[in-house]
Motif scaffolding. Structure first.
Motif, PDB file in Angstrom:
ATOM      1  N   GLN A  22      45.021  40.335  48.827  1.00 18.66           N
ATOM      2  CA  GLN A  22      43.663  40.489  48.314  1.00 18.66           C
ATOM      3  C   GLN A  22      43.664  40.947  46.861  1.00 18.66           C
ATOM      4  O   GLN A  22      42.854  40.482  46.057  1.00 18.66           O
ATOM      5  N   LYS A  23      44.580  41.835  46.509  1.00 18.71           N
ATOM      6  CA  LYS A  23      44.686  42.292  45.120  1.00 18.71           C
ATOM      7  C   LYS A  23      45.024  41.121  44.199  1.00 18.71           C
ATOM      8  O   LYS A  23      44.497  41.013  43.084  1.00 18.71           O
TER       9      LYS A  23
ATOM     10  N   GLN B 102      42.101  38.985  43.516  1.00 19.56           N
ATOM     11  CA  GLN B 102      41.193  39.620  42.554  1.00 19.56           C
ATOM     12  C   GLN B 102      41.795  39.694  41.153  1.00 19.56           C
ATOM     13  O   GLN B 102      41.154  40.173  40.220  1.00 19.56           O
TER      14      GLN B 102
ATOM     15  N   LEU C  88      44.421  41.529  40.363  1.00 23.27           N
ATOM     16  CA  LEU C  88      44.804  42.924  40.099  1.00 23.27           C
ATOM     17  C   LEU C  88      46.304  43.171  40.224  1.00 23.27           C
ATOM     18  O   LEU C  88      46.776  44.243  39.861  1.00 23.27           O
TER      19      LEU C  88
ATOM     20  N   THR D 112      36.687  32.682  41.440  1.00 21.95           N
ATOM     21  CA  THR D 112      37.286  33.086  40.165  1.00 21.95           C
ATOM     22  C   THR D 112      36.230  33.167  39.068  1.00 21.95           C
ATOM     23  O   THR D 112      36.287  34.049  38.194  1.00 21.95           O
TER      24      THR D 112
ATOM     25  N   ASN E 277      29.306  36.360  44.291  1.00 23.63           N
ATOM     26  CA  ASN E 277      29.000  37.772  44.510  1.00 23.63           C
ATOM     27  C   ASN E 277      27.615  37.924  45.135  1.00 23.63           C
ATOM     28  O   ASN E 277      26.666  38.416  44.505  1.00 23.63           O
TER      29      ASN E 277
ATOM     30  N   VAL F 222      40.206  35.492  49.686  1.00 20.23           N
ATOM     31  CA  VAL F 222      38.983  35.412  48.884  1.00 20.23           C
ATOM     32  C   VAL F 222      37.795  35.936  49.669  1.00 20.23           C
ATOM     33  O   VAL F 222      37.043  36.820  49.207  1.00 20.23           O
TER      34      VAL F 222
ATOM     35  N   THR G  51      37.953  39.664  50.503  1.00 19.98           N
ATOM     36  CA  THR G  51      37.626  40.499  49.344  1.00 19.98           C
ATOM     37  C   THR G  51      36.123  40.661  49.194  1.00 19.98           C
ATOM     38  O   THR G  51      35.606  41.769  48.984  1.00 19.98           O
ATOM     39  N   LEU G  52      35.391  39.564  49.331  1.00 16.53           N
ATOM     40  CA  LEU G  52      33.931  39.619  49.218  1.00 16.53           C
ATOM     41  C   LEU G  52      33.327  40.453  50.350  1.00 16.53           C
ATOM     42  O   LEU G  52      32.379  41.232  50.132  1.00 16.53           O
TER      43      LEU G  52
ATOM     44  N   GLN H  28      33.699  44.033  49.703  1.00 17.03           N
ATOM     45  CA  GLN H  28      32.801  44.491  48.637  1.00 17.03           C
ATOM     46  C   GLN H  28      31.378  44.705  49.136  1.00 17.03           C
ATOM     47  O   GLN H  28      30.506  45.113  48.374  1.00 17.03           O
TER      48      GLN H  28
END
Length: 617
Positions: A196-197, A200, A202, A475, A480, A506, A509-510, A513
């Motif tokens: 996941q990082k 993103q 990261l 990306t 969002n 992907v 991750t959403l 959030q």
């Protein structure tokens, strides 16, 4: 006593399958009555069979008094799960010689890895490789010179393909020999975190590769509970493995001992007791129901919503997604193995493993006990676990041969109830699979890894025709928000139904959030997916006139797993007037895809097993 729901589903499967099961068993009975295989061969035929054999084996084959065993091998040295099979043929042959019998590698089958082809063009061959493996198995056994069969396979399409092919030779005894999982690597939660990082931006690619390599690090099956390990569970609960043999690590004394014991058992059954159960007797309607129960109780791979339908069909047994869903309402979830929990299959094995699971399910009435297995009648043997033994009177006595093995009762209590639980204290009172229906068609969802607060999502659609398009939108910061990703033109006829596992980091991750997200697709997710609600295997698929091809950006969609509902909030009249939007041209060239055009033309829908093979009546 058998649970009423298990009894009800079994009875309707038996009723539904009457014609096809009778036709299958009739073929098997005719095969049993034919002249014993090698006795009917001409001199030229048998000369080809034994041309490359040792002089001793030639003498045995000429005498035609002892069994000749077939080995169907998926060995290759690129894929970790299949690397251990390199040594199996020699071990099998050594033990066969002790019985004055012979064994031959009858053929090899392809073994491709979805982990390598994820997100790549080669994934479009993945599902079809199952039917290629089935045909390859049949080609190998078509020489008709064998008295028993050992199938060596582990991963996603390999085991289903081997079983489908072997069922055409159901008059023979057939054993599946597992290779076992690799030792545990880094914790699965850590692997998922790094993925996941990376999604993103990261962590670097180097850090991602380091984490992946620490997870997939040696010979053996990947340790998460995806399709490969679901295969192993299935073969054991269906009585096609030796009891307790599925999750023993490779290159250990116990692993080799179990392989040796399997060969000894088959030869004993063929030569001494003459009571070997043939494959057609082992794989029955009740066996298939046991397999379904096992999948639900362990939160197994959603790929088996396709594979088990196809495997059952090869034995003349017809099961449906509704059968699965109806069983899922009552079968308790007893295991939590990644991605349904943090543990891997090695932890599951240490906590009590298959023996504990099968004892709990059988004693609570969820498994049919009146079934045949490769070791005899009933499931008593499968409530035990193998250990190394020192008893002098065990079958295997050659100190240079396999280790000795004996079976002992499994622990009365789970050794770790965070991983494996008894029926009276399940993780959930329901299994891990749910049928979804509505104006979009029918789909399945794996809910065992989805938290309750994420199991109902009602949100506007965002429509994509490829994984890449969704990843690009992520990306670019275009996702969002609350939405349901609609990924169409991914079905078996469109492009071979590739897995869409690249979407998991992907979408996860959403979700993390705080956005309400879900997936609706006529494709597949990985057997290890589950954190994000995903309505998958949608039928009919887009290119077969499925409503998914008529969904427009912004249409409100509801995915309600508890209620079993999947619908787009558009009137029937408007849907009827809309034109299907098929934007993805059919992929026919490159990476061998053009060779599978025939498969795409004749393949059945996902709910019928996504198979190129029909049902003979």
């Amino acid at each position: 006593m058998l649970h009423p729901r298990v009894k009800e589903v079994t009875e309707r499967v038996i009723e539904r399958s009457q014609k096809t099961r009778h036709a299958y068993l009739d073929r098997i009975e005719k095969a049993k009555k034919q002249t014993r295989v090698r006795a009917g061969l001409g001199c030229g035929n048998i000369a080809h069979v034994m041309a490359a054999c040792t002089s001793d084996d030639k003498a045995r084959l000429k005498a035609d008094e002892q069994p000749n065993l077939a080995i169907i091998n998926s060995y290759n040295d690129m894929l970790s799960a299949h690397v251990p099979y390199k040594e199996y043929p020699d071990l099998i042959k050594q033990i066969a010689q002790k019985y004055d019998a012979t064994a031959q590698v009858a053929g090899g089958v392809p073994a491709m890895c979805d982990g390598v082809t994820q997100g790549r063009d080669g994934m479009e061959l993945s599902l079809f490789s199952r039917d290629v493996i089935a045909m390859s198995t049949a080609v190998a056994l078509s020489h008709d010179v064998f008295d028993g069969v050992f199938c060596l396979g582990v991963c996603d399409k390999i085991v289903p393909g081997l079983l489908i092919g072997a069922l055409s030779f159901g008059h023979l005894p057939v054993y599946f020999l597992p290779a076992g999982p690799m030792q545990s690597g880094i914790p699965n939660k850590e692997k998922a975190r790094v993925r996941q990082k990376f999604a993103q931006g990261l962590v670097s690619r180097e850090e991602l590769l380091e984490a992946e390599s620490a997870s997939y690090h040696s010979a053996g099956t990947c340790t998460f509970y995806g399709t490969a390990n679901s295969n192993q569970m299935l073969m054991e609960i269906m009585g096609l493995h030796l009891p307790g043999s599925s999750f023993i690590n490779p290159y250990t004394e116990l692993r080799d001992g179990l392989t040796g014991n399997a060969v000894e058992r088959m030869l004993q059954q063929l030569v001494d007791s003459k009571d070997a159960n043939c494959l057609a007797d082992v794989v029955s309607e009740k066996t298939v129901i046991n397999g379904l129960v096992g999948l639900l109780a362990t939160g197994g791979s959603t790929n088996h919503a396709i594979h088990l339908v196809a495997m059952a069909k090869a034995a003349g047994v017809q099961i449906t997604w509704k059968d699965m869903a109806d069983l899922s309402e009552v079968v308790p979830l007893l295991a939590r193995i990644y991605p349904n929990g943090s543990a891997d299959v090695n932890h599951f094995q240490a906590a009590g493993g298959m023996g504990f699971l099968m004892r709990e399910l059988r004693d609570a009435g969820f498994l049919h006990n009146d079934v045949k297995t490769i070791v005899g009648e009933g499931l008593d043997a499968y409530t035990q676990e193998p250990v190394l033994a020192t008893d002098a009177n065990l079958i295997i006595t050659d100190s240079n041969g396999p280790s000795k093995v004996k079976w002992i009762p499994v622990p009365e209590k789970s050794l770790d109830e965070e991983v494996l639980r008894p029926v009276n204290n399940p993780f959930s009172k329901q299994g891990g699979l749910q049928l979804l229906t509505g104006n979009l068609g029918k789909a399945v969802i794996k809910v065992s890894a989805v938290l309750e607060e994420h199991r109902v999502v009602s949100a506007p659609a965002k429509v994509f025709s490829s994984q890449g398009a969704l990843q690009e939108a992520f990306t670019n910061g275009e996702l969002n928000q609350d939405f349901i990703a609609v990924l169409k033109e991914q079905g078996p006829k469109a492009k071979g139904m590739p897995e869409l596992h690249k979407l998991t980091p992907v979408m996860a991750t959403l979700q993390d959030q705080g956005f309400k997200v879900a997936i609706v697709t006529d494709g597949r997710m990985s057997g290890a997916s589950g954190k994000v609600p995903a309505a998958i295997h949608l039928a009919p698929e887009a290119v077969e006139g499925g409503v998914i091809a008529k969904i427009r950006e912004g249409d409100l969609i509801t995915l309600d797993a508890p209620a079993g509902v999947l619908k787009v909030h558009v009137s029937d009249e408007e849907l009827a007037n809309r034109e299907a939007q098929l934007t993805q041209p059919e992929m026919t060239y490159g990476t061998g895809r053009e060779l599978f055009a025939g498969f795409r033309n004749i393949v059945s829908s996902a709910d019928l097993g996504a198979s190129a093979f029909g049902i003979e009546e």
